[in-house]
Write an enzyme that holds these catalytic residues in place. Structure first.
Site, PDB file in Angstrom:
ATOM      1  N   GLY A 183      22.717   0.607  33.434  1.00 58.96           N
ATOM      2  CA  GLY A 183      23.768   0.518  32.407  1.00 58.96           C
ATOM      3  C   GLY A 183      23.594  -0.710  31.534  1.00 58.96           C
ATOM      4  N   GLU A 201       1.040  -0.125  10.173  1.00 54.66           N
ATOM      5  CA  GLU A 201      -0.411  -0.381  10.139  1.00 54.66           C
ATOM      6  C   GLU A 201      -1.187   0.824  10.702  1.00 54.66           C
ATOM      7  OE1 GLU A 201      -1.874  -4.305  10.512  1.00 54.66           O
ATOM      8  OE2 GLU A 201       0.036  -5.193   9.955  1.00 54.66           O
ATOM      9  N   ILE A 209       7.834  -2.433   2.240  1.00 59.27           N
ATOM     10  CA  ILE A 209       6.879  -3.541   2.149  1.00 59.27           C
ATOM     11  C   ILE A 209       7.420  -4.750   2.933  1.00 59.27           C
ATOM     12  CG2 ILE A 209       5.553  -5.019   0.588  1.00 59.27           C
ATOM     13  CD1 ILE A 209       4.919  -1.894   0.571  1.00 59.27           C
ATOM     14  N   HIS A 222      17.100  -1.808  34.075  1.00 61.84           N
ATOM     15  CA  HIS A 222      18.381  -2.481  33.833  1.00 61.84           C
ATOM     16  C   HIS A 222      19.577  -1.531  33.980  1.00 61.84           C
ATOM     17  CE1 HIS A 222      16.053  -5.889  32.281  1.00 61.84           C
ATOM     18  NE2 HIS A 222      17.169  -6.582  32.235  1.00 61.84           N
ATOM     19  N   ASP A 282      -8.267  -3.056   9.581  1.00 59.64           N
ATOM     20  CA  ASP A 282      -9.067  -3.189  10.816  1.00 59.64           C
ATOM     21  C   ASP A 282      -8.654  -4.456  11.559  1.00 59.64           C
ATOM     22  OD1 ASP A 282     -10.598  -0.923  10.464  1.00 59.64           O
ATOM     23  OD2 ASP A 282     -12.380  -1.974   9.726  1.00 59.64           O
ATOM     24  N   GLN A 323      15.368   1.283  31.793  1.00 59.59           N
ATOM     25  CA  GLN A 323      15.708   2.071  32.984  1.00 59.59           C
ATOM     26  C   GLN A 323      15.993   1.154  34.184  1.00 59.59           C
ATOM     27  OE1 GLN A 323      16.106   5.119  32.378  1.00 59.59           O
ATOM     28  NE2 GLN A 323      16.497   5.982  34.389  1.00 59.59           N
ATOM     29  N   LEU A 357       0.844  -1.204   0.000  1.00 56.81           N
ATOM     30  CA  LEU A 357       0.000   0.000   0.000  1.00 56.81           C
ATOM     31  C   LEU A 357       0.881   1.258   0.000  1.00 56.81           C
ATOM     32  CD1 LEU A 357      -2.760   1.471   0.394  1.00 56.81           C
ATOM     33  CD2 LEU A 357      -2.533   1.077   2.850  1.00 56.81           C
ATOM     34  N   ARG A 376      -4.859  -4.318  12.655  1.00 55.66           N
ATOM     35  CA  ARG A 376      -4.561  -3.467  13.816  1.00 55.66           C
ATOM     36  C   ARG A 376      -4.861  -4.192  15.122  1.00 55.66           C
ATOM     37  NH1 ARG A 376      -6.819   1.706  10.421  1.00 55.66           N
ATOM     38  NH2 ARG A 376      -4.843   2.132   9.385  1.00 55.66           N
TER      39      ARG A 376
HETATM   40  N1  COS Z   1     -13.712  -0.519   6.304  1.00 50.43           N
HETATM   41  C1  COS Z   1     -14.407  -0.387   5.141  1.00 50.43           C
HETATM   42  N2  COS Z   1     -14.489   0.770   4.452  1.00 50.43           N
HETATM   43  C2  COS Z   1     -13.834   1.834   4.960  1.00 50.43           C
HETATM   44  C3  COS Z   1     -13.088   1.762   6.156  1.00 50.43           C
HETATM   45  C4  COS Z   1     -13.057   0.530   6.837  1.00 50.43           C
HETATM   46  N3  COS Z   1     -12.373   0.395   7.972  1.00 50.43           N
HETATM   47  N4  COS Z   1     -12.533   2.964   6.395  1.00 50.43           N
HETATM   48  C5  COS Z   1     -12.930   3.788   5.400  1.00 50.43           C
HETATM   49  N5  COS Z   1     -13.708   3.086   4.532  1.00 50.43           N
HETATM   50  C6  COS Z   1     -14.381   3.609   3.342  1.00 50.43           C
HETATM   51  C7  COS Z   1     -15.224   4.830   3.709  1.00 50.43           C
HETATM   52  O1  COS Z   1     -16.511   4.439   4.138  1.00 50.43           O
HETATM   53  C8  COS Z   1     -15.266   5.583   2.394  1.00 50.43           C
HETATM   54  O2  COS Z   1     -16.208   4.979   1.558  1.00 50.43           O
HETATM   55  P1  COS Z   1     -17.281   5.875   0.690  1.00 50.43           P
HETATM   56  O3  COS Z   1     -16.418   6.743  -0.184  1.00 50.43           O
HETATM   57  O4  COS Z   1     -18.065   4.861  -0.062  1.00 50.43           O
HETATM   58  O5  COS Z   1     -18.065   6.652   1.686  1.00 50.43           O
HETATM   59  C9  COS Z   1     -13.888   5.313   1.789  1.00 50.43           C
HETATM   60  O6  COS Z   1     -13.395   4.103   2.412  1.00 50.43           O
HETATM   61  C10 COS Z   1     -12.912   6.442   2.056  1.00 50.43           C
HETATM   62  O7  COS Z   1     -12.845   6.623   3.454  1.00 50.43           O
HETATM   63  P2  COS Z   1     -12.260   7.961   4.150  1.00 50.43           P
HETATM   64  O8  COS Z   1     -12.915   9.147   3.490  1.00 50.43           O
HETATM   65  O9  COS Z   1     -12.382   7.811   5.623  1.00 50.43           O
HETATM   66  O10 COS Z   1     -10.741   7.905   3.688  1.00 50.43           O
HETATM   67  P3  COS Z   1      -9.555   8.920   3.946  1.00 50.43           P
HETATM   68  O11 COS Z   1      -8.890   9.168   2.668  1.00 50.43           O
HETATM   69  O12 COS Z   1     -10.036  10.067   4.774  1.00 50.43           O
HETATM   70  O13 COS Z   1      -8.524   8.026   4.793  1.00 50.43           O
HETATM   71  C11 COS Z   1      -7.468   7.082   6.751  1.00 50.43           C
HETATM   72  C12 COS Z   1      -8.774   7.525   6.014  1.00 50.43           C
HETATM   73  C13 COS Z   1      -6.556   8.233   7.091  1.00 50.43           C
HETATM   74  C14 COS Z   1      -8.008   6.440   7.998  1.00 50.43           C
HETATM   75  C15 COS Z   1      -6.720   6.023   5.892  1.00 50.43           C
HETATM   76  O14 COS Z   1      -6.099   6.623   4.783  1.00 50.43           O
HETATM   77  C16 COS Z   1      -5.672   5.271   6.691  1.00 50.43           C
HETATM   78  O15 COS Z   1      -6.001   4.320   7.399  1.00 50.43           O
HETATM   79  N6  COS Z   1      -4.378   5.665   6.587  1.00 50.43           N
HETATM   80  C17 COS Z   1      -3.299   4.946   7.207  1.00 50.43           C
HETATM   81  C18 COS Z   1      -2.802   3.900   6.296  1.00 50.43           C
HETATM   82  C19 COS Z   1      -1.947   2.917   7.007  1.00 50.43           C
HETATM   83  O16 COS Z   1      -2.319   2.359   8.027  1.00 50.43           O
HETATM   84  N7  COS Z   1      -0.791   2.673   6.463  1.00 50.43           N
HETATM   85  C20 COS Z   1       0.132   1.744   7.060  1.00 50.43           C
HETATM   86  C21 COS Z   1       0.779   0.977   5.985  1.00 50.43           C
HETATM   87  S1  COS Z   1       0.059  -0.519   5.705  1.00 50.43           S
HETATM   88  S2  COS Z   1       1.165  -1.689   6.853  1.00 50.43           S
END
Ligand code: COS
Length: 388
Positions: free
Chosen positions: A341, A364, A156, A339, A241, A337, A124, A244
């Site tokens: 040194g 994540e 990645i 431990h 989800d 802390q 991603l 996390r």
């Molecule tokens: N499950 C299902 N759908 C989801 C969701 C979830 N948990 N979270 C958001 N969506 C959907 C929303 O409902 C929305 O859909 P609609 O357009 O149909 O309404 C769409 O996805 C966009 O959601 P949102 O507007 O909230 O997106 P944003 O661009 O504001 O981004 C964050 C939200 C910041 C939360 C997101 O970009 C994020 O999680 N960023 C961090 C990424 C990350 O964790 N990176 C780590 C690398 S991967 S190891």
């Protein structure tokens, strides 16, 4: 529950022994060599760790979220690099296909991901796209029966070992946000896919990350996860989800381990004629650490149960990830802390676990991203309640 109580306690017992007898004794070697010995990876395969969550019909154990976090509490007691080896197959490198894949994609990939013959990676993040995951710049242009992917994915996890990548790429250039993003299952060896050099990291030696580069990388349209364009961001969010909660469970496991180490050191080490454990200033460290680890454990189990009951747990997953990762950071710092040194010297594990734990607050989704997710959901609820 997929497992009966006996099978579950047997599984947890087996994992605990594996952690204590195989993984923890190998930590120093892995930290020095940056390699997890192949014999340990083979044991992980034999124990079924790569397939903890893959559905049973595809050869996995099909653990529920609650069962998964209980297993990860145990596995998390070892240095986190070990978990990283199989965790992308349990989580982010497999779940996109398990949750949203077509029946053909599931049948093609899940059995080999479950056995650990195939390593899955989740692609991603990009050089210019980290927290703002909806802004993915990598493109996938439709060309006849194929898509042509161009772009670079960064940091990645497990990419150097991966045979399969879940790649988020923009299929609709007119849509700048999340709606233009699709997810693809891309196999290693596809012409146009290459890897960067493994990064040198602050901690978690033995776990490897690198760039994944796509240059006119042509994949068949059947690689589109779920067969529908524009769903890739949502797939990624669903995967995260679950991921996390898994990470929060790993933080709980590591917290428990560090508390064990910290107190064991303090009862053995004497200063001013008494064990360190007798000093009240240090006792506050132990008590705060235990309470925080326990609170994190309760959050993780509660959120996992809610997810198993079919509830949307985005907020709970973010709460648990934020709290547990911040807590393990504090606990790892207190351990250094206590431990003194010795806490700064490589031979003792305190400094390594402190460096290892730091990543949990970043990947994540950073703590700040978890805060945004929680606060946004609260505001949405309030607006709905108030009819605004
Ligand atoms: N499950 C299902 N759908 C989801 C969701 C979830 N948990 N979270 C958001 N969506 C959907 C929303 O409902 C929305 O859909 P609609 O357009 O149909 O309404 C769409 O996805 C966009 O959601 P949102 O507007 O909230 O997106 P944003 O661009 O504001 O981004 C964050 C939200 C910041 C939360 C997101 O970009 C994020 O999680 N960023 C961090 C990424 C990350 O964790 N990176 C780590 C690398 S991967 S190891």
């Amino acid at each position: 529950m997929a497992l009966d109580a006996d099978t579950q306690s047997q599984l947890l017992e087996t994992i605990r022994s594996f952690v204590d007898e195989r993984l923890i004794p190998a930590e120093a070697e892995v930290a020095e060599t940056d390699v997890i010995p192949e014999s340990i990876v083979a044991d992980m395969r034999a124990l079924g760790l790569f397939g903890l969550t893959a559905p049973e019909e595809f050869g996995g154990l099909g653990l529920t979220m609650e069962e998964e976090v209980l297993a990860i509490f145990e596995l998390g007691r070892a240095a986190p690099a070990f978990r990283s080896m199989f965790a992308t197959n349990v989580g982010i490198g497999m779940q996109g296909i398990a949750i949203d894949g077509t029946p053909e994609q599931k049948a093609k990939y899940l059995p080999r991901l479950a056995s650990g013959d195939l390593i899955g990676s989740f692609a991603l993040t990009e050089p210019e796209v980290g927290s703002d995951a909806g802004s993915v710049r990598t493109t996938a242009r439709r060309d006849g029966d194929d898509y042509v992917i161009n772009g670079t994915k960064r940091f990645i996890t497990n990419a150097p070992h991966a045979g399969l990548f879940t790649v988020m790429a923009r299929t609709d250039p007119a849509q700048k946000g999340a709606a233009g993003v699709s997810a693809f299952a891309v196999e290693r060896g596809t012409p146009g896919l290459s890897l960067g050099k493994p990064e040198k990291k602050m901690g978690q030696q033995g776990a490897h990350v690198c760039d994944v580069i796509f240059e006119d990388c042509r994949v068949p349209a059947t690689a589109l996860i779920g067969g529908v364009e524009g769903q890739g961001f949502k797939t990624a969010m669903k995967v995260l989800d679950k991921g996390r909660l898994h990470i929060a469970a790993a933080c709980v496991g590591l917290s428990d381990r560090i508390i064990e180490d910290m107190v064991a050191y303090a009862v053995g080490r004497r200063q001013f004629g008494r064990p360190l454990a007798d000093f009240q200033l240090l006792q506050a460290f132990f008590a705060d650490s235990k309470a925080e680890a326990y609170a994190a454990r309760c959050m993780v189990i509660d959120a996992a149960r809610k997810r198993d009951a079919g509830q949307n747990v985005s907020v709970e997953a973010s709460c648990a990830k934020m709290f547990a990762s911040e807590a393990v950071g504090r606990i790892a710092d207190r351990n250094v802390q206590v431990h003194g040194g010795m806490g700064y010297i490589r031979e003792y594990r305190a400094e390594q676990l402190f460096r290892d734990a730091r990543l949990f607050r970043i990947y994540e989704g950073t703590t700040q991203i978890q805060q945004i997710i929680i606060a946004k959901a609260l505001a949405t609820d309030a607006r709905e309640r108030l009819g605004m």
